[in-house]
Design a protein around this motif. Structure first.
Motif, mmCIF file in Angstrom:
data_model
loop_
_atom_site.group_PDB
_atom_site.id
_atom_site.type_symbol
_atom_site.label_atom_id
_atom_site.label_comp_id
_atom_site.label_asym_id
_atom_site.label_seq_id
_atom_site.Cartn_x
_atom_site.Cartn_y
_atom_site.Cartn_z
ATOM 1 N N THR A 102 8.661 -5.152 -18.511
ATOM 2 C CA THR A 102 9.749 -4.473 -19.206
ATOM 3 C C THR A 102 10.175 -3.201 -18.500
ATOM 4 O OG1 THR A 102 8.995 -5.332 -21.332
ATOM 5 C CG2 THR A 102 10.448 -3.417 -21.383
ATOM 6 N N ASP A 103 9.183 -2.398 -18.050
ATOM 7 C CA ASP A 103 9.540 -1.112 -17.451
ATOM 8 C C ASP A 103 9.845 -1.210 -15.961
ATOM 9 O OD1 ASP A 103 7.138 -1.231 -16.072
ATOM 10 O OD2 ASP A 103 6.085 0.126 -17.431
ATOM 11 N N GLY A 104 9.732 -2.428 -15.410
ATOM 12 C CA GLY A 104 10.125 -2.624 -14.015
ATOM 13 C C GLY A 104 9.078 -2.210 -13.011
ATOM 14 N N SER A 105 7.857 -1.861 -13.467
ATOM 15 C CA SER A 105 6.831 -1.416 -12.527
ATOM 16 C C SER A 105 6.268 -2.562 -11.712
ATOM 17 C CB SER A 105 5.695 -0.718 -13.289
ATOM 18 O OG SER A 105 5.093 -1.603 -14.203
ATOM 19 N N GLY A 147 -7.782 7.510 14.506
ATOM 20 C CA GLY A 147 -6.374 7.513 14.892
ATOM 21 C C GLY A 147 -5.576 8.349 13.916
ATOM 22 N N SER A 148 -4.713 7.690 13.163
ATOM 23 C CA SER A 148 -3.918 8.405 12.169
ATOM 24 C C SER A 148 -3.584 7.473 11.007
ATOM 25 C CB SER A 148 -2.619 8.930 12.789
ATOM 26 O OG SER A 148 -1.885 9.704 11.848
ATOM 27 N N VAL A 149 -3.447 8.051 9.823
ATOM 28 C CA VAL A 149 -3.051 7.296 8.633
ATOM 29 C C VAL A 149 -1.666 7.769 8.212
ATOM 30 C CG1 VAL A 149 -3.518 6.811 6.209
ATOM 31 C CG2 VAL A 149 -5.413 6.935 7.843
ATOM 32 N N PHE A 150 -0.735 6.835 8.128
ATOM 33 C CA PHE A 150 0.613 7.150 7.671
ATOM 34 C C PHE A 150 0.701 6.898 6.166
ATOM 35 C CE2 PHE A 150 1.111 6.589 12.149
ATOM 36 C CZ PHE A 150 2.192 7.366 12.522
ATOM 37 N N GLU A 151 1.290 7.833 5.471
ATOM 38 C CA GLU A 151 1.445 7.730 4.017
ATOM 39 C C GLU A 151 2.909 7.488 3.679
ATOM 40 O OE1 GLU A 151 1.299 10.866 0.296
ATOM 41 O OE2 GLU A 151 -0.321 10.970 1.780
ATOM 42 N N PHE A 152 3.148 6.551 2.767
ATOM 43 C CA PHE A 152 4.526 6.268 2.361
ATOM 44 C C PHE A 152 4.546 5.766 0.923
ATOM 45 C CE2 PHE A 152 2.675 2.535 4.296
ATOM 46 C CZ PHE A 152 3.089 1.475 3.518
ATOM 47 N N ARG A 153 5.728 5.647 0.369
ATOM 48 C CA ARG A 153 5.889 5.210 -1.019
ATOM 49 C C ARG A 153 6.269 3.734 -1.081
ATOM 50 N NH1 ARG A 153 3.971 8.745 -5.007
ATOM 51 N NH2 ARG A 153 3.926 10.795 -4.007
ATOM 52 N N ASN A 154 5.750 3.051 -2.101
ATOM 53 C CA ASN A 154 6.083 1.650 -2.309
ATOM 54 C C ASN A 154 7.530 1.533 -2.782
ATOM 55 O OD1 ASN A 154 6.327 -0.937 -3.908
ATOM 56 N ND2 ASN A 154 4.233 -1.168 -3.168
ATOM 57 N N ALA A 155 8.308 0.689 -2.130
ATOM 58 C CA ALA A 155 9.733 0.569 -2.452
ATOM 59 C C ALA A 155 9.961 0.055 -3.871
ATOM 60 C CB ALA A 155 10.414 -0.362 -1.452
ATOM 61 N N ASN A 156 9.096 -0.853 -4.345
ATOM 62 C CA ASN A 156 9.255 -1.413 -5.689
ATOM 63 C C ASN A 156 8.659 -0.515 -6.763
ATOM 64 O OD1 ASN A 156 10.530 -3.801 -4.786
ATOM 65 N ND2 ASN A 156 8.546 -4.698 -4.271
ATOM 66 N N PRO A 158 7.905 3.348 -6.755
ATOM 67 C CA PRO A 158 7.970 4.636 -6.044
ATOM 68 C C PRO A 158 6.832 5.600 -6.362
ATOM 69 C CG PRO A 158 10.131 4.016 -6.879
ATOM 70 C CD PRO A 158 9.154 3.052 -7.481
ATOM 71 N N ASP A 159 6.203 5.456 -7.507
ATOM 72 C CA ASP A 159 5.097 6.351 -7.852
ATOM 73 C C ASP A 159 3.807 5.977 -7.122
ATOM 74 O OD1 ASP A 159 6.687 7.788 -9.553
ATOM 75 O OD2 ASP A 159 6.131 6.645 -11.344
ATOM 76 N N GLU A 160 3.801 4.824 -6.481
ATOM 77 C CA GLU A 160 2.596 4.320 -5.826
ATOM 78 C C GLU A 160 2.583 4.700 -4.349
ATOM 79 O OE1 GLU A 160 1.137 -0.068 -4.538
ATOM 80 O OE2 GLU A 160 1.507 0.199 -6.686
ATOM 81 N N VAL A 161 1.502 5.351 -3.916
ATOM 82 C CA VAL A 161 1.345 5.747 -2.512
ATOM 83 C C VAL A 161 0.655 4.623 -1.746
ATOM 84 C CG1 VAL A 161 0.311 7.402 -0.917
ATOM 85 C CG2 VAL A 161 1.205 8.184 -3.117
ATOM 86 N N ASN A 162 1.218 4.237 -0.609
ATOM 87 C CA ASN A 162 0.629 3.221 0.262
ATOM 88 C C ASN A 162 0.276 3.845 1.608
ATOM 89 O OD1 ASN A 162 2.758 0.442 -0.854
ATOM 90 N ND2 ASN A 162 1.040 1.451 -1.839
ATOM 91 N N TYR A 163 -0.522 3.101 2.395
ATOM 92 C CA TYR A 163 -1.011 3.655 3.658
ATOM 93 C C TYR A 163 -0.912 2.648 4.796
ATOM 94 C CZ TYR A 163 -2.941 7.157 0.520
ATOM 95 O OH TYR A 163 -3.078 8.128 -0.435
ATOM 96 N N ILE A 235 -6.118 -1.783 -1.906
ATOM 97 C CA ILE A 235 -6.296 -0.991 -3.127
ATOM 98 C C ILE A 235 -6.080 0.459 -2.694
ATOM 99 C CG2 ILE A 235 -7.822 -0.383 -5.037
ATOM 100 C CD1 ILE A 235 -9.322 -2.977 -4.574
ATOM 101 N N ASP A 236 -4.828 0.865 -2.666
ATOM 102 C CA ASP A 236 -4.464 2.160 -2.094
ATOM 103 C C ASP A 236 -5.018 3.345 -2.876
ATOM 104 O OD1 ASP A 236 -2.506 1.543 0.207
ATOM 105 O OD2 ASP A 236 -1.740 0.312 -1.420
ATOM 106 N N SER A 237 -5.216 3.159 -4.174
ATOM 107 C CA SER A 237 -5.698 4.277 -4.990
ATOM 108 C C SER A 237 -7.070 4.757 -4.536
ATOM 109 C CB SER A 237 -5.748 3.866 -6.463
ATOM 110 O OG SER A 237 -6.587 2.738 -6.636
ATOM 111 N N VAL A 238 -7.880 3.845 -3.996
ATOM 112 C CA VAL A 238 -9.198 4.232 -3.483
ATOM 113 C C VAL A 238 -9.033 5.143 -2.270
ATOM 114 C CG1 VAL A 238 -11.318 3.385 -2.420
ATOM 115 C CG2 VAL A 238 -10.323 2.161 -4.353
ATOM 116 N N LEU A 239 -8.102 4.795 -1.389
ATOM 117 C CA LEU A 239 -7.846 5.625 -0.211
ATOM 118 C C LEU A 239 -7.308 6.993 -0.617
ATOM 119 C CD1 LEU A 239 -6.200 2.914 2.074
ATOM 120 C CD2 LEU A 239 -8.542 3.773 2.174
ATOM 121 N N THR A 240 -6.498 7.011 -1.665
ATOM 122 C CA THR A 240 -5.974 8.288 -2.162
ATOM 123 C C THR A 240 -7.112 9.183 -2.627
ATOM 124 O OG1 THR A 240 -3.895 7.243 -2.858
ATOM 125 C CG2 THR A 240 -4.437 9.367 -3.848
#
Length: 248
Positions: A102-105, A147-156, A158-163, A235-240
């Motif tokens: 319903t909320d589109g998440s 190396g390096s970890v790039f952080e970005f937002r999930n397009a579907n 937006p509140d979710e951080v991906n790596y 499971i990106d929340s663990v990395l966060t």
């Protein structure tokens, strides 16, 4: 004979289906209290069953317990007994899934076994440490041991951080084998278990079985040109929670 690895995969898949849109690390906040209540309910049922044997039937035993709670070790109200718990779980699963839709998440495609993005870029280097330092100094990458970890937002969502992980490997490393190429791409996927079944059916070369870690599930395959591919159900929340500097 059922081996431990197969059992682990079955249990993991079942848990993922039951939890629906709830983030995996947070699922314990819901399931552990239910497990505790289930244990209390089982103990209570055992005591009622003993009383039923003593007094001849179940109905009499239940009436006695309702009228005098002291005849059992502890009294458990009906709302917390096993049958009610099961109904509550079913309702909760339906409710959370409905809310997400319903909320589109959660998009309609969230259960489709497919690639959703890039999760990592790995390549061989003559001098990985110097190369990492060069990228940090000249291109502003936040460098760590790998190396390096790039952080970005999930397009579907937006509140979710991906790596995305960027990592150079020493040329002597066997991490990219059996591929003869000097690079490997990690693809973020959803529903990895079903995707692996599809790949097997299509005759794709699987290099290993699905492995589970705190931050997700992995498997490796080869494409038709011999490129090694890493598939990652993250499971990106663990990395966060792990923290650390990221490039963003």
């Amino acid at each position: 004979m059922l081996d431990i690895k197969t059992l682990e995969n079955w249990l993991w898949e079942a848990a993922c289906k039951i939890r629906g849109p709830i983030d995996a690390p947070k699922y314990k906040d819901y399931i552990l209290p239910l497990i505790f209540l289930k244990r209390l309910s089982d103990v209570f049922e055992e005591e009622v069953s003993k009383l039923a044997e003593e007094y001849g039937n179940r109905k009499t035993a239940e009436e006695l317990v309702e009228n005098d709670h002291s005849i059992v070790w502890f009294y458990l109200p009906k709302i917390f007994r096993t049958s009610i718990i099961i109904i509550s779980i079913m309702f909760s699963s339906f409710y959370f899934t409905s809310q997400a839709q319903t909320d589109g998440s959660t998009s309609k495609n969230d259960t489709i076994a497919r690639v959703t993005g890039i999760g990592g870029i790995f390549f061989l280097s003559d001098d990985p440490q110097s190369l990492k330092e060069w990228y940090g100094k000249n291109l502003g990458l936040e460098i760590d041991a790998y190396g390096s970890v790039f952080e970005f937002r999930n397009a579907n969502r937006p509140d979710e951080v991906n790596y995305l992980r960027w990592s150079p490997f020493d040329k002597k490393s066997d991490y990219l084998l059996p591929s003869k190429k000097e690079f490997m791409v990690n693809y973020r996927v959803q529903n990895l278990d079903l995707l692996v079944q599809k790949l097997k059916a299509n005759g794709v070369t699987l290099l290993d079985s699905i492995e589970m870690y705190e931050y997700g599930k992995f498997v490796h395959i080869l494409d038709i040109e011999g490129n090694k591919i890493e598939l990652w159900e993250a499971i990106d929340s663990v990395l966060t929670k792990m923290g650390g500097k990221t490039t963003k």
